[in-house]
Design a protein around this motif. Sequence first.
Motif, PDB file in Angstrom:
ATOM      1  N   MET A   4      -5.106  52.779  54.971  1.00 45.22           N
ATOM      2  CA  MET A   4      -4.471  53.316  53.769  1.00 45.22           C
ATOM      3  C   MET A   4      -3.721  54.607  54.069  1.00 45.22           C
ATOM      4  SD  MET A   4      -3.918  52.968  50.598  1.00 45.22           S
ATOM      5  CE  MET A   4      -5.052  52.263  49.452  1.00 45.22           C
ATOM      6  N   TRP A   5      -4.237  55.445  54.972  1.00 42.14           N
ATOM      7  CA  TRP A   5      -3.575  56.711  55.303  1.00 42.14           C
ATOM      8  C   TRP A   5      -2.234  56.465  55.981  1.00 42.14           C
ATOM      9  CZ3 TRP A   5      -4.953  60.548  52.638  1.00 42.14           C
ATOM     10  CH2 TRP A   5      -6.263  60.664  52.209  1.00 42.14           C
ATOM     11  N   TRP A   6      -2.132  55.408  56.744  1.00 47.52           N
ATOM     12  CA  TRP A   6      -0.840  55.085  57.388  1.00 47.52           C
ATOM     13  C   TRP A   6       0.202  54.732  56.332  1.00 47.52           C
ATOM     14  CZ3 TRP A   6       0.437  56.213  62.102  1.00 47.52           C
ATOM     15  CH2 TRP A   6      -0.553  56.368  63.060  1.00 47.52           C
ATOM     16  N   GLY A   9       1.140  57.942  54.561  1.00 47.43           N
ATOM     17  CA  GLY A   9       1.977  58.727  55.486  1.00 47.43           C
ATOM     18  C   GLY A   9       3.377  58.147  55.596  1.00 47.43           C
ATOM     19  N   ALA A  10       3.475  56.824  55.699  1.00 52.21           N
ATOM     20  CA  ALA A  10       4.789  56.181  55.797  1.00 52.21           C
ATOM     21  C   ALA A  10       5.598  56.393  54.519  1.00 52.21           C
ATOM     22  CB  ALA A  10       4.621  54.689  56.087  1.00 52.21           C
ATOM     23  N   VAL A  11       4.955  56.296  53.373  1.00 51.64           N
ATOM     24  CA  VAL A  11       5.641  56.508  52.093  1.00 51.64           C
ATOM     25  C   VAL A  11       6.133  57.957  51.998  1.00 51.64           C
ATOM     26  CG1 VAL A  11       5.282  56.642  49.583  1.00 51.64           C
ATOM     27  CG2 VAL A  11       4.485  54.651  50.864  1.00 51.64           C
ATOM     28  N   VAL A  12       5.314  58.900  52.423  1.00 56.20           N
ATOM     29  CA  VAL A  12       5.711  60.307  52.400  1.00 56.20           C
ATOM     30  C   VAL A  12       6.905  60.538  53.322  1.00 56.20           C
ATOM     31  CG1 VAL A  12       4.979  62.654  53.047  1.00 56.20           C
ATOM     32  CG2 VAL A  12       3.476  61.209  51.672  1.00 56.20           C
ATOM     33  N   VAL A  13       6.857  59.978  54.527  1.00 55.04           N
ATOM     34  CA  VAL A  13       7.963  60.142  55.480  1.00 55.04           C
ATOM     35  C   VAL A  13       9.238  59.509  54.929  1.00 55.04           C
ATOM     36  CG1 VAL A  13       8.811  59.437  57.754  1.00 55.04           C
ATOM     37  CG2 VAL A  13       6.519  60.386  57.521  1.00 55.04           C
TER      38      VAL A  13
END
Length: 167
Positions: A4-6, A9-13
């Motif tokens: 879930m953190w990936w 993180g991908a959405v934030v990036v």
Amino acid sequence: MPGMWWVVGAVVVVGLVTAYLTWTANRVERLQARAESAARALDAHLLRRAAAAAVLAEQRFGVELYAAARIALDAVPEEREAAENDLTRQLRTVELDPDDPACEAVIAASRRLALARQVHTDLVRDARAVRRRRLVRLFRMGRRHESPRYFDIDDPTLTTSADVPTG
């Protein structure tokens, strides 16, 4: 759960990259619009100076200055820089008295023109610099507008009889 953190993180990036690209595209558009506005203002100041010079020539200085002013007023875009430079050279050959209203109009128009030219040059430089960036070229952010052009004329600032030291 670690997967879930990936995703987060991908959405934030992706969100940050999208925000940066949007900000950059808006910056390109703003600089382009400001350069176009400065070009219109420069054109207006060129016309005002040429009109004031034509009035002055009719009143005092005769045919050569009047011809240069008319050529500058009637010049097509491709010939405009040369016509404005000729007008500047003609204006420098006459002695301008700042106490004379017709001369003062030409002097004031030339000062405003010098400022408009500097603003235009600065904005064109900035717009061209941002358009040269790799990301802007890669995403073709400037494709909707033609690249702004410099207007290369001599310094239109004039000296007057009051500026010349006596004795």
